[in-house]
Design an enzyme around this catalytic site. Structure first.
Site, mmCIF file in Angstrom:
data_model
loop_
_atom_site.group_PDB
_atom_site.id
_atom_site.type_symbol
_atom_site.label_atom_id
_atom_site.label_comp_id
_atom_site.label_asym_id
_atom_site.label_seq_id
_atom_site.Cartn_x
_atom_site.Cartn_y
_atom_site.Cartn_z
ATOM 1 N N ASP A 1 -6.552 12.485 -3.076
ATOM 2 C CA ASP A 1 -6.184 12.148 -1.587
ATOM 3 C C ASP A 1 -4.908 11.856 -1.394
ATOM 4 O O ASP A 1 -3.861 11.503 -2.210
ATOM 5 C CB ASP A 1 -7.159 10.624 -1.264
ATOM 6 C CG ASP A 1 -7.259 10.319 0.130
ATOM 7 O OD1 ASP A 1 -7.187 11.214 0.807
ATOM 8 O OD2 ASP A 1 -7.780 9.174 0.498
ATOM 9 N N GLY A 2 -4.492 12.067 -0.018
ATOM 10 C CA GLY A 2 -3.181 11.896 0.536
ATOM 11 C C GLY A 2 -2.294 13.090 0.835
ATOM 12 O O GLY A 2 -1.164 13.010 1.377
ATOM 13 N N GLY B 1 -2.986 14.928 3.506
ATOM 14 C CA GLY B 1 -2.466 14.911 4.916
ATOM 15 C C GLY B 1 -1.361 14.129 5.164
ATOM 16 O O GLY B 1 -0.345 14.505 5.877
ATOM 17 N N ARG B 2 -1.265 12.917 4.578
ATOM 18 C CA ARG B 2 -0.308 12.067 4.915
ATOM 19 C C ARG B 2 1.021 12.555 4.082
ATOM 20 O O ARG B 2 2.079 12.286 4.840
ATOM 21 C CB ARG B 2 -0.594 10.555 4.087
ATOM 22 C CG ARG B 2 -1.522 9.727 5.163
ATOM 23 C CD ARG B 2 -2.281 8.718 4.530
ATOM 24 N NE ARG B 2 -3.174 9.191 3.675
ATOM 25 C CZ ARG B 2 -3.679 8.304 2.701
ATOM 26 N NH1 ARG B 2 -3.379 7.112 2.410
ATOM 27 N NH2 ARG B 2 -4.513 8.702 1.995
ATOM 28 N N ASN C 1 -15.850 16.833 4.565
ATOM 29 C CA ASN C 1 -14.785 17.309 4.770
ATOM 30 C C ASN C 1 -15.012 18.744 5.590
ATOM 31 O O ASN C 1 -13.940 19.145 6.470
ATOM 32 C CB ASN C 1 -13.951 17.945 3.457
ATOM 33 C CG ASN C 1 -13.229 16.943 2.730
ATOM 34 O OD1 ASN C 1 -12.963 16.939 1.807
ATOM 35 N ND2 ASN C 1 -12.995 15.574 3.387
HETATM 36 C C1 FPP Z 1 -7.812 14.901 0.719
HETATM 37 O O1 FPP Z 1 -6.476 14.573 1.344
HETATM 38 C C2 FPP Z 1 -7.928 16.182 -0.044
HETATM 39 C C3 FPP Z 1 -8.489 17.127 0.516
HETATM 40 C C4 FPP Z 1 -9.421 17.182 1.694
HETATM 41 C C5 FPP Z 1 -8.319 18.472 -0.179
HETATM 42 C C6 FPP Z 1 -7.907 18.727 -1.498
HETATM 43 C C7 FPP Z 1 -7.661 19.840 -1.976
HETATM 44 C C8 FPP Z 1 -6.583 20.404 -2.941
HETATM 45 C C9 FPP Z 1 -5.884 19.451 -3.354
HETATM 46 C C10 FPP Z 1 -6.283 21.842 -2.853
HETATM 47 C C11 FPP Z 1 -7.499 22.203 -4.078
HETATM 48 C C12 FPP Z 1 -7.501 23.798 -4.272
HETATM 49 C C13 FPP Z 1 -8.283 24.574 -4.966
HETATM 50 C C14 FPP Z 1 -7.811 25.651 -5.383
HETATM 51 C C15 FPP Z 1 -9.236 23.756 -5.557
HETATM 52 P P1 FPP Z 1 -6.401 14.412 2.884
HETATM 53 O O2 FPP Z 1 -6.136 15.653 3.554
HETATM 54 O O3 FPP Z 1 -7.705 13.651 3.461
HETATM 55 O O4 FPP Z 1 -5.331 13.289 2.877
HETATM 56 P P2 FPP Z 1 -5.037 12.101 3.921
HETATM 57 O O5 FPP Z 1 -5.986 11.074 3.397
HETATM 58 O O6 FPP Z 1 -3.586 11.899 3.743
HETATM 59 O O7 FPP Z 1 -5.405 12.715 5.371
#
Ligand code: FPP
Length: 238
Positions: A25-26, A28-29, A73
């Site tokens: 997680d994280g 996006g931030r 998601n």
């Molecule tokens: C959550 O962070 C992360 C995800 C929804 C996607 C994670 C995917 C990857 C790291 C790429 C993986 C790649 C492969 C090939 C499997 P968030 O976007 O919700 O972060 P936030 O809480 O800061 O908004």
């Protein structure tokens, strides 16, 4: 090359978990702080994930499960989903080859039938072409939700028409054949499981960190393993 910390860990005879699962997680931030689109964060997250797999393998972890796309998601804006699908395309055409070369395999949990057809084919090929004698597994949770997984397992049990035991449920889950996670890590500061491996997490140890996933480097991963190593796991016994 192995870091000094990594060597020290081996010398200290730390207790290395067999299966580590990570809620990444994280992203996006992390991107927002850089005034960049969320996809930029996912891109950085994928690089971190690849590096983390290397570190895990070097330390002797056998299974690394990563939550790359939850069922929830899938309701994100199409533009962000396309960005993630492009990363999956890249991973399954290019990066998996490096994994195979290191004698590692890729596995997938979740219902990938909701993903674009070409992504499904790449994933299926990626899993099928994995070395049969692999000793390290990268397990990607894609359109994964634990409640949906358990529901699928229960329906499969019902269709057998027989009473089931706990072990029967385990053998019908997407994670069949894998050990339960010893350690579940969540980056990004939230303190919840978010529908990840609910059945399998019954006796897992948890490690939460405020570090945003793209910054979760080898040193941070090693810190999580060191914290796990100090835990006293009793599995409900005294
Ligand atoms: C959550 O962070 C992360 C995800 C929804 C996607 C994670 C995917 C990857 C790291 C790429 C993986 C790649 C492969 C090939 C499997 P968030 O976007 O919700 O972060 P936030 O809480 O800061 O908004």
């Amino acid at each position: 090359m192995r870091s000094a910390a990594l060597f020290a860990m081996k010398e200290d005879n730390l207790n290395i978990p067999r299966h580590v699962a990570v809620i990444m997680d994280g992203n996006g931030r992390w991107a927002k702080r850089r005034f960049m689109p969320r996809t930029f964060g996912h891109n950085a997250g994928m690089n971190t994930m690849i590096a983390m797999a290397r570190t895990a393998k070097k330390l002797g972890v056998q299974y690394l499960t990563v939550y790359a796309l939850s069922t929830e998601n899938l309701s994100r804006p199409q533009e962000e989903l396309e960005g993630l699908y492009n990363l999956f395309r890249k991973y399954f055409t290019k990066n998996v080859k490096d994994l195979y070369a290191e004698g590692a395999a890729v596995r997938v949990i979740g219902d990938i039938t909701a993903l674009p057809d070409d992504v499904q084919s790449l994933i299926n090929d990626g899993v099928a072409n994995s070395p049969a004698d692999a000793r390290f597994f990268v397990v990607l949770a894609l359109n994964y939700g634990a409640r949906a997984e358990i529901t699928r397992a229960v329906n499969a049990a019902i269709s057998r028409g027989e009473r089931v035991e706990e072990g029967d449920i385990s053998s019908l889950l997407d994670t069949r054949g894998m050990p339960d996670p010893d350690l579940i890590i969540r980056t990004g500061g939230e303190l919840r499981l978010s529908n990840f491996l609910l059945w399998q997490a019954a006796y897992s140890e948890f490690y939460f960190t405020d570090v945003l996933f793209p910054d979760f480097n080898a040193k941070e991963f090693e810190k999580a393993i060191a914290a796990y190593s100090k835990r006293n796991r009793r599995f409900g016994k005294i």
